[in-house]
Motif scaffolding. Structure first.
Motif, PDB file in Angstrom:
ATOM      1  N   MET A   4       0.864  -1.165   0.000  1.00  0.00           N
ATOM      2  CA  MET A   4       0.000   0.000   0.000  1.00  0.00           C
ATOM      3  C   MET A   4       0.908   1.224   0.000  1.00  0.00           C
ATOM      4  O   MET A   4       1.818   1.331   0.820  1.00  0.00           O
ATOM      5  CB  MET A   4      -0.876   0.001   1.247  1.00  0.00           C
ATOM      6  N   LEU A   5       0.680   2.098  -0.973  1.00  0.00           N
ATOM      7  CA  LEU A   5       1.338   3.395  -0.971  1.00  0.00           C
ATOM      8  C   LEU A   5       0.347   4.355  -0.328  1.00  0.00           C
ATOM      9  O   LEU A   5      -0.715   4.628  -0.893  1.00  0.00           O
ATOM     10  CB  LEU A   5       1.675   3.857  -2.392  1.00  0.00           C
ATOM     11  N   GLU A  29      -0.814   7.345 -12.869  1.00  0.00           N
ATOM     12  CA  GLU A  29      -1.687   6.171 -12.854  1.00  0.00           C
ATOM     13  C   GLU A  29      -1.566   5.353 -14.129  1.00  0.00           C
ATOM     14  O   GLU A  29      -1.577   4.117 -14.086  1.00  0.00           O
ATOM     15  CB  GLU A  29      -3.136   6.586 -12.605  1.00  0.00           C
ATOM     16  N   GLU A  30      -1.434   6.010 -15.261  1.00  0.00           N
ATOM     17  CA  GLU A  30      -1.253   5.287 -16.529  1.00  0.00           C
ATOM     18  C   GLU A  30       0.029   4.464 -16.503  1.00  0.00           C
ATOM     19  O   GLU A  30       0.058   3.331 -16.999  1.00  0.00           O
ATOM     20  CB  GLU A  30      -1.233   6.272 -17.697  1.00  0.00           C
ATOM     21  N   SER A  31       1.092   5.002 -15.903  1.00  0.00           N
ATOM     22  CA  SER A  31       2.354   4.253 -15.827  1.00  0.00           C
ATOM     23  C   SER A  31       2.207   3.034 -14.915  1.00  0.00           C
ATOM     24  O   SER A  31       2.751   1.962 -15.220  1.00  0.00           O
ATOM     25  CB  SER A  31       3.510   5.147 -15.363  1.00  0.00           C
ATOM     26  N   LEU A  32       1.462   3.173 -13.816  1.00  0.00           N
ATOM     27  CA  LEU A  32       1.228   2.029 -12.932  1.00  0.00           C
ATOM     28  C   LEU A  32       0.414   0.948 -13.639  1.00  0.00           C
ATOM     29  O   LEU A  32       0.716  -0.244 -13.524  1.00  0.00           O
ATOM     30  CB  LEU A  32       0.495   2.475 -11.660  1.00  0.00           C
ATOM     31  N   LEU A  39      -3.442  -2.361  -8.449  1.00  0.00           N
ATOM     32  CA  LEU A  39      -4.625  -3.152  -8.149  1.00  0.00           C
ATOM     33  C   LEU A  39      -5.815  -2.264  -7.826  1.00  0.00           C
ATOM     34  O   LEU A  39      -6.950  -2.578  -8.181  1.00  0.00           O
ATOM     35  CB  LEU A  39      -4.355  -4.086  -6.963  1.00  0.00           C
ATOM     36  N   GLN A  40      -5.547  -1.146  -7.140  1.00  0.00           N
ATOM     37  CA  GLN A  40      -6.626  -0.271  -6.716  1.00  0.00           C
ATOM     38  C   GLN A  40      -6.027   1.063  -6.280  1.00  0.00           C
ATOM     39  O   GLN A  40      -4.856   1.137  -5.896  1.00  0.00           O
ATOM     40  CB  GLN A  40      -7.359  -0.904  -5.539  1.00  0.00           C
ATOM     41  N   SER A  41      -6.840   2.113  -6.332  1.00  0.00           N
ATOM     42  CA  SER A  41      -6.416   3.404  -5.801  1.00  0.00           C
ATOM     43  C   SER A  41      -7.637   4.147  -5.282  1.00  0.00           C
ATOM     44  O   SER A  41      -8.771   3.805  -5.618  1.00  0.00           O
ATOM     45  CB  SER A  41      -5.708   4.244  -6.870  1.00  0.00           C
ATOM     46  N   GLY A  42      -7.386   5.141  -4.474  1.00  0.00           N
ATOM     47  CA  GLY A  42      -8.488   5.934  -3.962  1.00  0.00           C
ATOM     48  C   GLY A  42      -8.006   7.226  -3.339  1.00  0.00           C
ATOM     49  O   GLY A  42      -6.874   7.315  -2.872  1.00  0.00           O
ATOM     50  N   ALA A  70      -3.648  15.412   6.678  1.00  0.00           N
ATOM     51  CA  ALA A  70      -2.538  15.067   5.795  1.00  0.00           C
ATOM     52  C   ALA A  70      -2.793  13.793   4.986  1.00  0.00           C
ATOM     53  O   ALA A  70      -2.237  13.628   3.907  1.00  0.00           O
ATOM     54  CB  ALA A  70      -1.246  14.916   6.598  1.00  0.00           C
ATOM     55  N   LEU A  71      -3.620  12.910   5.484  1.00  0.00           N
ATOM     56  CA  LEU A  71      -3.889  11.639   4.805  1.00  0.00           C
ATOM     57  C   LEU A  71      -4.754  11.908   3.583  1.00  0.00           C
ATOM     58  O   LEU A  71      -5.887  12.365   3.704  1.00  0.00           O
ATOM     59  CB  LEU A  71      -4.585  10.679   5.766  1.00  0.00           C
ATOM     60  N   SER A  72      -4.216  11.660   2.388  1.00  0.00           N
ATOM     61  CA  SER A  72      -4.940  12.086   1.191  1.00  0.00           C
ATOM     62  C   SER A  72      -5.399  10.954   0.275  1.00  0.00           C
ATOM     63  O   SER A  72      -6.376  11.117  -0.441  1.00  0.00           O
ATOM     64  CB  SER A  72      -4.103  13.083   0.387  1.00  0.00           C
ATOM     65  N   GLY A  73      -4.717   9.831   0.249  1.00  0.00           N
ATOM     66  CA  GLY A  73      -5.134   8.758  -0.646  1.00  0.00           C
ATOM     67  C   GLY A  73      -4.212   7.559  -0.570  1.00  0.00           C
ATOM     68  O   GLY A  73      -3.299   7.511   0.258  1.00  0.00           O
ATOM     69  N   TYR A  74      -4.442   6.608  -1.453  1.00  0.00           N
ATOM     70  CA  TYR A  74      -3.645   5.383  -1.443  1.00  0.00           C
ATOM     71  C   TYR A  74      -3.611   4.742  -2.825  1.00  0.00           C
ATOM     72  O   TYR A  74      -4.463   5.000  -3.677  1.00  0.00           O
ATOM     73  CB  TYR A  74      -4.209   4.380  -0.435  1.00  0.00           C
ATOM     74  N   TYR A  75      -2.622   3.896  -2.996  1.00  0.00           N
ATOM     75  CA  TYR A  75      -2.529   2.999  -4.146  1.00  0.00           C
ATOM     76  C   TYR A  75      -2.188   1.623  -3.598  1.00  0.00           C
ATOM     77  O   TYR A  75      -1.288   1.484  -2.764  1.00  0.00           O
ATOM     78  CB  TYR A  75      -1.427   3.433  -5.124  1.00  0.00           C
ATOM     79  N   LEU A  76      -2.887   0.617  -4.064  1.00  0.00           N
ATOM     80  CA  LEU A  76      -2.571  -0.759  -3.742  1.00  0.00           C
ATOM     81  C   LEU A  76      -1.885  -1.343  -4.965  1.00  0.00           C
ATOM     82  O   LEU A  76      -2.457  -1.355  -6.059  1.00  0.00           O
ATOM     83  CB  LEU A  76      -3.847  -1.543  -3.403  1.00  0.00           C
ATOM     84  N   LEU A  77      -0.649  -1.787  -4.772  1.00  0.00           N
ATOM     85  CA  LEU A  77       0.152  -2.313  -5.877  1.00  0.00           C
ATOM     86  C   LEU A  77       0.547  -3.754  -5.616  1.00  0.00           C
ATOM     87  O   LEU A  77       0.656  -4.182  -4.467  1.00  0.00           O
ATOM     88  CB  LEU A  77       1.437  -1.498  -6.050  1.00  0.00           C
ATOM     89  N   GLU A  78       0.808  -4.477  -6.685  1.00  0.00           N
ATOM     90  CA  GLU A  78       1.440  -5.787  -6.585  1.00  0.00           C
ATOM     91  C   GLU A  78       2.743  -5.700  -7.356  1.00  0.00           C
ATOM     92  O   GLU A  78       2.744  -5.474  -8.575  1.00  0.00           O
ATOM     93  CB  GLU A  78       0.546  -6.893  -7.138  1.00  0.00           C
TER      94      GLU A  78
END
Length: 106
Positions: A4-5, A29-32, A39-42, A70-78
């Protein structure tokens, strides 16, 4: 491995919804997606809509925690490893920091 980023804003951005910033996030996001790691972002809603709950078994039942602006979002990566995740985090067009947190898989 799944990671999780977690995006933390440093509060210095004052540009509003500038087209160039939106485009930078779209490129990120396109590069990811192109690399096949996303896998997911928000993006989190405003802090006024957040709640922080002290659980019934907390060791600090009198705590009055506040949600973080300060908490603004996340990316779930594999990704293959933590170094790869760190490099993806480094590329985020964020005014702030990115916490790279591996997920425990059972």
């Amino acid at each position: 491995m799944k990671v999780m980023l977690v995006m933390w804003s440093d509060g210095t951005y004052e540009g509003g919804d500038a087209d160039e910033d939106y485009a930078a996030w779209m490129r990120y996001e396109e590069s990811l997606r192109a690399d096949g790691v996303m896998l997911q972002s928000g993006q989190f809603a405003e802090v006024e809509d957040a709640r922080v709950v002290v659980t019934s078994i907390s060791r600090h039942p009198d705590a009055e925690p506040q949600p973080s602006r300060a908490l603004s979002g996340y990316y779930l990566l594999e990704v293959g490893d933590l170094d790869a995740a760190t490099e993806y985090a480094r590329q985020a067009p964020l005014y702030g920091t990115v916490e790279v947190r591996p997920l425990v898989e059972y």
